[in-house]
Design a protein around this motif. Structure first.
Motif, PDB file in Angstrom:
ATOM      1  N   THR A 343       8.534  18.824   3.014  1.00 22.13           N
ATOM      2  CA  THR A 343       8.841  18.385   4.385  1.00 22.13           C
ATOM      3  C   THR A 343       8.901  16.864   4.424  1.00 22.13           C
ATOM      4  N   GLU A 344       9.583  16.356   5.444  1.00 26.60           N
ATOM      5  CA  GLU A 344       9.728  14.910   5.586  1.00 26.60           C
ATOM      6  C   GLU A 344       8.373  14.231   5.758  1.00 26.60           C
ATOM      7  N   GLU A 345       7.455  14.885   6.530  1.00 30.35           N
ATOM      8  CA  GLU A 345       6.128  14.315   6.774  1.00 30.35           C
ATOM      9  C   GLU A 345       5.294  14.268   5.494  1.00 30.35           C
ATOM     10  N   TYR A 346       5.415  15.333   4.687  1.00 27.91           N
ATOM     11  CA  TYR A 346       4.658  15.364   3.428  1.00 27.91           C
ATOM     12  C   TYR A 346       5.111  14.232   2.510  1.00 27.91           C
ATOM     13  N   ASP A 347       6.438  14.068   2.378  1.00 23.65           N
ATOM     14  CA  ASP A 347       6.969  13.025   1.492  1.00 23.65           C
ATOM     15  C   ASP A 347       6.542  11.640   1.975  1.00 23.65           C
ATOM     16  N   ARG A 348       6.591  11.426   3.296  1.00 26.47           N
ATOM     17  CA  ARG A 348       6.203  10.122   3.827  1.00 26.47           C
ATOM     18  C   ARG A 348       4.705   9.850   3.593  1.00 26.47           C
ATOM     19  N   LYS A 349       3.914  10.880   3.722  1.00 21.23           N
ATOM     20  CA  LYS A 349       2.464  10.757   3.498  1.00 21.23           C
ATOM     21  C   LYS A 349       2.180  10.310   2.065  1.00 21.23           C
ATOM     22  N   GLN A 350       2.847  10.932   1.098  1.00 29.11           N
ATOM     23  CA  GLN A 350       2.647  10.571  -0.303  1.00 29.11           C
ATOM     24  C   GLN A 350       3.121   9.152  -0.580  1.00 29.11           C
ATOM     25  N   GLU A 351       4.226   8.782   0.059  1.00 28.32           N
ATOM     26  CA  GLU A 351       4.778   7.438  -0.129  1.00 28.32           C
ATOM     27  C   GLU A 351       3.796   6.383   0.382  1.00 28.32           C
ATOM     28  N   LEU A 352       3.209   6.641   1.542  1.00 21.19           N
ATOM     29  CA  LEU A 352       2.248   5.699   2.110  1.00 21.19           C
ATOM     30  C   LEU A 352       1.000   5.570   1.234  1.00 21.19           C
ATOM     31  N   LYS A 353       0.505   6.681   0.717  1.00 22.49           N
ATOM     32  CA  LYS A 353      -0.663   6.650  -0.173  1.00 22.49           C
ATOM     33  C   LYS A 353      -0.381   5.803  -1.408  1.00 22.49           C
ATOM     34  N   THR A 354       0.831   5.973  -1.982  1.00 21.35           N
ATOM     35  CA  THR A 354       1.209   5.212  -3.180  1.00 21.35           C
ATOM     36  C   THR A 354       1.266   3.726  -2.876  1.00 21.35           C
ATOM     37  N   LEU A 355       1.858   3.372  -1.717  1.00 20.57           N
ATOM     38  CA  LEU A 355       1.960   1.965  -1.321  1.00 20.57           C
ATOM     39  C   LEU A 355       0.572   1.333  -1.169  1.00 20.57           C
ATOM     40  N   ILE A 356      -0.323   2.035  -0.494  1.00 18.57           N
ATOM     41  CA  ILE A 356      -1.688   1.518  -0.272  1.00 18.57           C
ATOM     42  C   ILE A 356      -2.413   1.332  -1.595  1.00 18.57           C
ATOM     43  N   SER A 357      -2.273   2.342  -2.476  1.00 25.72           N
ATOM     44  CA  SER A 357      -2.933   2.279  -3.775  1.00 25.72           C
ATOM     45  C   SER A 357      -2.452   1.084  -4.582  1.00 25.72           C
ATOM     46  N   ARG A 358      -1.128   0.830  -4.590  1.00 29.92           N
ATOM     47  CA  ARG A 358      -0.566  -0.277  -5.374  1.00 29.92           C
ATOM     48  C   ARG A 358      -1.036  -1.622  -4.818  1.00 29.92           C
ATOM     49  N   LEU A 359      -1.049  -1.755  -3.499  1.00 35.67           N
ATOM     50  CA  LEU A 359      -1.471  -3.018  -2.882  1.00 35.67           C
ATOM     51  C   LEU A 359      -2.960  -3.292  -3.107  1.00 35.67           C
ATOM     52  N   GLU A 360      -3.765  -2.206  -3.084  1.00 33.09           N
ATOM     53  CA  GLU A 360      -5.209  -2.376  -3.256  1.00 33.09           C
ATOM     54  C   GLU A 360      -5.591  -2.681  -4.701  1.00 33.09           C
ATOM     55  N   GLU A 361      -4.685  -2.405  -5.649  1.00 27.93           N
ATOM     56  CA  GLU A 361      -4.954  -2.696  -7.060  1.00 27.93           C
ATOM     57  C   GLU A 361      -4.749  -4.167  -7.386  1.00 27.93           C
ATOM     58  N   ASN A 362      -4.207  -4.912  -6.479  1.00 25.64           N
ATOM     59  CA  ASN A 362      -3.988  -6.338  -6.691  1.00 25.64           C
ATOM     60  C   ASN A 362      -5.320  -7.036  -6.941  1.00 25.64           C
ATOM     61  N   GLU A 363      -5.396  -7.872  -7.998  1.00 26.14           N
ATOM     62  CA  GLU A 363      -6.653  -8.509  -8.399  1.00 26.14           C
ATOM     63  C   GLU A 363      -7.189  -9.435  -7.311  1.00 26.14           C
ATOM     64  N   GLU A 364      -6.291 -10.207  -6.681  1.00 23.99           N
ATOM     65  CA  GLU A 364      -6.722 -11.116  -5.618  1.00 23.99           C
ATOM     66  C   GLU A 364      -7.356 -10.344  -4.459  1.00 23.99           C
ATOM     67  N   TYR A 365      -6.736  -9.206  -4.080  1.00 26.70           N
ATOM     68  CA  TYR A 365      -7.233  -8.381  -2.979  1.00 26.70           C
ATOM     69  C   TYR A 365      -8.614  -7.796  -3.313  1.00 26.70           C
ATOM     70  N   GLN A 366      -8.769  -7.311  -4.538  1.00 23.81           N
ATOM     71  CA  GLN A 366     -10.049  -6.730  -4.957  1.00 23.81           C
ATOM     72  C   GLN A 366     -11.156  -7.783  -4.956  1.00 23.81           C
ATOM     73  N   ASN A 367     -10.846  -9.016  -5.395  1.00 23.11           N
ATOM     74  CA  ASN A 367     -11.839 -10.091  -5.393  1.00 23.11           C
ATOM     75  C   ASN A 367     -12.273 -10.453  -3.969  1.00 23.11           C
ATOM     76  N   LEU A 368     -11.300 -10.489  -3.062  1.00 17.74           N
ATOM     77  CA  LEU A 368     -11.620 -10.807  -1.668  1.00 17.74           C
ATOM     78  C   LEU A 368     -12.532  -9.735  -1.053  1.00 17.74           C
ATOM     79  N   LYS A 369     -12.233  -8.449  -1.313  1.00 17.67           N
ATOM     80  CA  LYS A 369     -13.062  -7.356  -0.768  1.00 17.67           C
ATOM     81  C   LYS A 369     -14.476  -7.402  -1.357  1.00 17.67           C
ATOM     82  N   ARG A 370     -14.553  -7.701  -2.646  1.00 17.45           N
ATOM     83  CA  ARG A 370     -15.861  -7.801  -3.290  1.00 17.45           C
ATOM     84  C   ARG A 370     -16.682  -8.938  -2.681  1.00 17.45           C
ATOM     85  N   ASP A 371     -16.038 -10.089  -2.437  1.00 16.08           N
ATOM     86  CA  ASP A 371     -16.737 -11.234  -1.852  1.00 16.08           C
ATOM     87  C   ASP A 371     -17.190 -10.944  -0.418  1.00 16.08           C
ATOM     88  N   VAL A 372     -16.364 -10.209   0.349  1.00  7.03           N
ATOM     89  CA  VAL A 372     -16.765  -9.823   1.711  1.00  7.03           C
ATOM     90  C   VAL A 372     -18.037  -8.978   1.660  1.00  7.03           C
TER      91      VAL A 372
END
Length: 613
Positions: A343-372
């Motif tokens: 379904t269109e909703e299922y595909d969009r859900k998976q796409e969003l999860k992948t996008l979030i996962s890729r952005l959260e793997e960024n080293e700068e982002y992980q360092n900022l979250k750790r420092d917070v």
């Protein structure tokens, strides 16, 4: 007052109650509409405040648990349906509410008190240490509960400008209070009358318990160290050890352990006060503000990264899809219904999860979250007005309270057993018309009244006719002029009681002795010959020492007066149950003897509370 319309059968109702009003509940074993307290003239009026959800002349109850920090759950067995009225509501199927224009009297196993937080329960128990009249918490410890699932329904009640009032009920309460006092006085005088050494130990333990409760409060409220309390408490423990040795021929290990724990509390409190002082220093506040600014800068960088990469909007879109799955599931009685693959909703859900996962793997982002997380944890270590030692101090006091309860319970049970070897409770089948006493109080008569009291067989078989007449007149005189409010001592009232007793006796030696005692009390005679007759001697001891049960007992022991239950019967009738201090009633309530509790309650309910006005 007109009889009220009966309501449908309900197993239990719920009464929202304030923390302070629990003092009244456990002083009198009852709760009444607020207007009753102005008329019934007994107890401590400061123990009862009007709650938000309350009517002047009615208690307001609900058919379900409602949102409140403390709830009294009452079985319908404790309610008189003639005084219970459902409040009409335009909202069908919603929370039902009821007015109850009568006092609710408590009984073991027929109610529960629910606290929203364990801290609220502990606060209540800690507060009761200092209040001598709050005496029944141990009797009802199994009825004190912490709510597992917090109620979501909100209670609402529109207070009335004018509401029906029960004319006789407040005076019924007063009559019941005096009779209940008489019964408890007689019970304690029969099975709990102690020798001088026994009384000394019970009294010392009770004083120690109250002192430790007071110390806990003082430490919690003070930010400056003071170790003088430990010197005083060591002396009290030493007195308890001496009394314990005098009774049992050995030292108490529990008292030794108490002293060690109190010394540990003193050490913890010393460190606590040092920490509180440090928290007030300018450098401490400066360091805290510096950490706050650093955290704020890191959070701004984090938010900027999330904004530039649209992480927040991506998460919100994913959350909308999840909420829609939840909504669809609830319609079919399920927690959630996931979108199907393809379904269109299922595909969009998976796409969003992948996008979030890729952005959260960024080293700068992980360092900022750790420092917070790091700086938030560091800020949590900064405390103002509290320290890391507070919990340990509270735990130590809790353990000390348990130890004191255990040694007091074991001691009182032992004394009860040696004073009551037959394991039979005293015959309390007094016959006193509560309706007649109610009418007497409602008419506010100042003069003597004969309530036609009938004594149990155990007394009628012990005393002769003239002694029973003397006792009957004494009880009538005291019930006609009881103490009233807590601490309300009047010498004039006592003199009137003595006169009433004498005036309603035939001319005999008892009357002459009372006449002599009256003259001695007002200063007309310089001396007084103490009577040999045990009934009259008990009456005189009560009149001499009615301000303190321990003084009554001490005089009875010193003069070797028999039938001591007579003095305490009069003491109870004069004070009434509400005014009795826990130092007097602990011999019963600290015993954990549910059979004895039920024996007394069943008599009072069957012979007093169940009587209709």
């Amino acid at each position: 007052m007109a009889q009220r319309k009966k309501t449908p059968e309900i197993n239990s109702l719920w009464l929202p109650i304030e923390l302070w009003n629990l003092n009244e509940l456990f002083t009198t074993e009852s709760i009444s509409p607020i207007s009753f307290y102005r008329e019934r003239n007994f107890g401590n009026p400061v123990n009862r405040n009007q709650g938000i959800i309350e009517d002047t002349n009615n208690l307001i109850l609900f058919d379900e648990a409602v949102e409140n920090s403390i709830l009294l759950e009452v079985s319908n067995t404790l309610l008189d349906s003639n005084f219970l009225t459902e409040i009409k509501s335009s909202k069908k199927g919603k929370l039902k509410s009821f007015e109850y224009s009568k006092t609710i009297y408590l009984k073991n196993g027929h109610f529960n008190i629910h606290f929203s937080l364990g801290e609220k329960l502990n606060e209540f128990l800690k507060n009761t240490f200092m209040l001598l009249e709050v005496k029944t918490t141990n009797k009802y410890k199994n009825e004190l509960k912490v709510i597992d699932v917090k109620p979501e329904k909100k209670a609402f009640y529109q207070s009335k400008l004018i509401s029906d009032k029960s004319r006789l009920e407040p005076f019924f309460d007063r009559a019941f209070n005096q009779i209940k006092g008489l019964i408890y006085g007689y019970i304690i005088g029969s099975i709990g009358t102690l020798g001088e050494k026994e009384q000394s130990l019970v009294s010392d333990l009770s004083k120690l318990k109250n002192s430790i409760g007071s110390i806990h409060t003082d430490i919690a409220l003070s930010e400056e160290y003071n170790g003088f309390w430990l010197i005083n408490i060591r002396k009290q423990i030493k007195d308890c050890q001496k009394s314990y040795f005098d009774n049992f021929g050995k030292q108490s290990d529990v008292l030794d352990t108490l002293q060690l724990r109190l010394e540990e509390i003193d050490n913890l409190n010393k460190m606590r006060c040092v920490e509180l002082s440090r928290q007030k220093s300018p450098s401490y506040k400066k360091d805290f503000e510096k950490e706050q600014k650093t955290l704020e800068k890191i959070k701004q960088k984090l938010f900027r990264y999330e904004d530039e990469n649209e992480i927040t909007s991506i998460r919100e879109e994913l959350e909308q899809i999840k909420q829609e799955e939840k909504r669809k599931g609830e319609l079919k009685g399920k927690t959630r219904e996931y979108y199907k693959i393809g379904t269109e909703e299922y595909d969009r859900k998976q796409e969003l999860k992948t996008l979030i996962s890729r952005l959260e793997e960024n080293e700068e982002y992980q360092n900022l979250k750790r420092d917070v997380n790091l700086y938030e944890e560091r800020l949590r270590n900064f405390q103002f007005g509290m320290t890391q030692f507070d919990t340990s101090i509270t735990e130590q006091f809790s353990r000390i309270s348990e130890y004191l309860h255990e040694i007091t319970k074991n001691t009182t049970n032992y004394f009860l057993s040696i004073n009551n070897k037959s394991n039979k409770y005293p015959d309390i089948s007094f016959e006193i018309s509560i309706l007649r006493l109610t009418n007497f109080y409602s008419n506010n008569k100042p003069e003597y009244e004969d309530f036609s009291i009938l004594f149990p067989i155990s007394l009628t078989n012990t005393f002769n006719e003239s002694e029973l007449q003397l006792l009957s007149v004494a009880v009538n005189s005291i019930l006609s002029k009881p103490q009233g409010r807590l601490g309300n001592f009047s010498e004039q009232n006592i003199l009137e009681i003595i006169k009433d007793i004498g005036e309603h006796l035939p001319e005999n030696s008892f009357k002459q002795t009372l006449r002599d005692y009256y003259k001695y009390r007002i200063g007309k005679n310089d001396s007084f010959n103490f009577p040999e007759n045990s009934v009259l001697a008990n009456i005189i001891v009560f009149l001499m020492k009615l301000n303190g049960h321990d003084q009554i007992n001490k005089m009875l022991v010193t003069k070797n007066i028999h039938n001591r239950q007579i003095s305490f019967l009069l003491y109870g009738a004069y004070l009434g149950f509400a005014n009795m201090p826990k130092t007097f009633t602990n011999i019963v309530f600290d015993s954990d003897n549910t059979e004895l509790f039920n024996y007394i309650d069943n008599f009072l309910f069957n012979n007093c509370i169940n009587q209709k006005l």
